[in-house]
Design an enzyme around this catalytic site. Structure first.
Site, mmCIF file in Angstrom:
data_model
loop_
_atom_site.group_PDB
_atom_site.id
_atom_site.type_symbol
_atom_site.label_atom_id
_atom_site.label_comp_id
_atom_site.label_asym_id
_atom_site.label_seq_id
_atom_site.Cartn_x
_atom_site.Cartn_y
_atom_site.Cartn_z
ATOM 1 N N ASP A 67 41.010 28.826 48.235
ATOM 2 C CA ASP A 67 41.979 28.996 47.145
ATOM 3 C C ASP A 67 43.413 29.094 47.642
ATOM 4 O O ASP A 67 43.665 29.243 48.841
ATOM 5 C CB ASP A 67 41.610 30.233 46.299
ATOM 6 C CG ASP A 67 41.131 31.424 47.149
ATOM 7 O OD1 ASP A 67 41.447 31.456 48.352
ATOM 8 O OD2 ASP A 67 40.443 32.294 46.600
ATOM 9 N N ASN A 136 35.863 42.894 41.065
ATOM 10 C CA ASN A 136 35.339 42.433 39.764
ATOM 11 C C ASN A 136 34.280 41.338 39.933
ATOM 12 O O ASN A 136 33.884 40.706 38.965
ATOM 13 C CB ASN A 136 36.485 41.937 38.878
ATOM 14 C CG ASN A 136 37.198 40.721 39.472
ATOM 15 O OD1 ASN A 136 36.830 40.229 40.534
ATOM 16 N ND2 ASN A 136 38.211 40.232 38.767
ATOM 17 N N HIS A 138 34.649 38.539 41.741
ATOM 18 C CA HIS A 138 35.125 37.165 41.971
ATOM 19 C C HIS A 138 34.759 36.682 43.370
ATOM 20 O O HIS A 138 34.694 37.460 44.321
ATOM 21 C CB HIS A 138 36.617 36.988 41.646
ATOM 22 C CG HIS A 138 37.593 37.586 42.608
ATOM 23 N ND1 HIS A 138 38.768 38.180 42.212
ATOM 24 C CD2 HIS A 138 37.602 37.654 43.977
ATOM 25 C CE1 HIS A 138 39.431 38.593 43.269
ATOM 26 N NE2 HIS A 138 38.750 38.284 44.349
ATOM 27 N N GLU A 143 37.285 34.144 38.568
ATOM 28 C CA GLU A 143 37.286 35.442 37.911
ATOM 29 C C GLU A 143 36.130 35.522 36.904
ATOM 30 O O GLU A 143 35.553 34.489 36.536
ATOM 31 C CB GLU A 143 38.633 35.640 37.187
ATOM 32 C CG GLU A 143 39.865 35.574 38.100
ATOM 33 C CD GLU A 143 40.079 36.841 38.935
ATOM 34 O OE1 GLU A 143 39.101 37.542 39.277
ATOM 35 O OE2 GLU A 143 41.249 37.113 39.275
#
Ligand code: F6R
Length: 241
Positions: A67, A136, A138, A143
């Protein structure tokens, strides 16, 4: 899933670097998927040490990073291109044209995503994909709510992700709101996945990843369906299993 529990961060870094080196030595033109963030920094340090001792060469290696922030150029010290150049690429013998990171500094992110996905498909999906995990759930910057079928795409970063990553910036406002990330499907097409986890704050996320429901609301849970996943973690991160 294979779970390797080690004492602390240094042992995790050492062990994971050994697995990367083994992959490079066993495969002719290996493709590595790479992650940034705090967790793999030690592993990159170990890889540099091994390169300096002539234990590994990156000359035939191609890498694809997971990313990049939209809006940051590779010269920006907070970009993931900059991180990779500093922490690995410039310190080893990888031909820099084989070291791919999505270009976040683009007026046409959709086009960049399509081209990045095509390049991965053409060169070959990762022989070994390195992953970290967000609190979370990811993986990459996928996400919660991201489709399990996703290819490389742009994503609106969660507020919790921006807050977690604000430690690298001068202020929360400076953290970009969007990123380009390999999709879940892109990641799942890797031959082998190596997920690194360190520290107590990751323990709950690791438990959900390994034992929780498989749901797009917790993206890393999809790894339960991959047939070749190794999790290397320290005692604290694996304490809830
Ligand atoms: C980074 C990435 C992220 C991180 C995750 C954990 O390229 O894809 O998914 O792996 O945010 O980050 P750290 O290691 O900083 O806790």
């Amino acid at each position: 899933m294979e779970i390797v529990k080690l004492k602390g961060y240094e042992e995790m870094s050492q062990k994971s670097s050994e697995l990367v080196i083994k992959t490079i030595q066993e495969i002719d033109n290996p493709v590595l998927g790479l992650a940034t963030g705090s967790t793999p920094e030690g592993m990159y340090g170990e890889l540099i040490k091994a390169y300096r001792k002539n234990n590994v060469s990156f000359q035939n290696v191609t890498t694809f990073n997971l990313d990049e922030y939209v809006g940051l150029s590779g010269e920006d010290s907070n970009s993931y291109r900059y991180y990779m150049n500093e922490k690995l690429f410039h310190a080893v013998d990888i031909p820099i044209e084989h070291a791919h990171v999505p270009n976040g500094d683009t007026k046409t992110p959709e086009k960049e995503c399509a081209e990045y996905e095509k390049l991965i498909r053409d060169v070959g999906y990762a022989d070994l994909q390195i992953l970290g995990i967000g609190l979370n759930g990811h993986i990459g910057f996928n996400e919660p709510g991201t489709s399990f079928d996703s290819k490389t795409h742009t994503i609106e970063l969660d507020e919790s992700t921006r807050q977690a990553n604000a430690r690298f910036f001068n202020s929360l406002e400076e953290v970009p709101t969007q990123a380009i990330t390999m999709g879940i499907d892109t990641i799942m097409k890797s031959n082998k996945i190596l997920l690194l986890v360190s520290g107590e704050k990751k323990a709950e996320a690791v438990q959900k990843l390994v034992q929780g429901e498989i749901t797009e609301e917790f993206p890393a849970s999809i790894l339960q369906q991959h047939t070749n996943v190794v999790i290397i973690g320290d005692e604290a991160a694996l304490s809830k299993l």
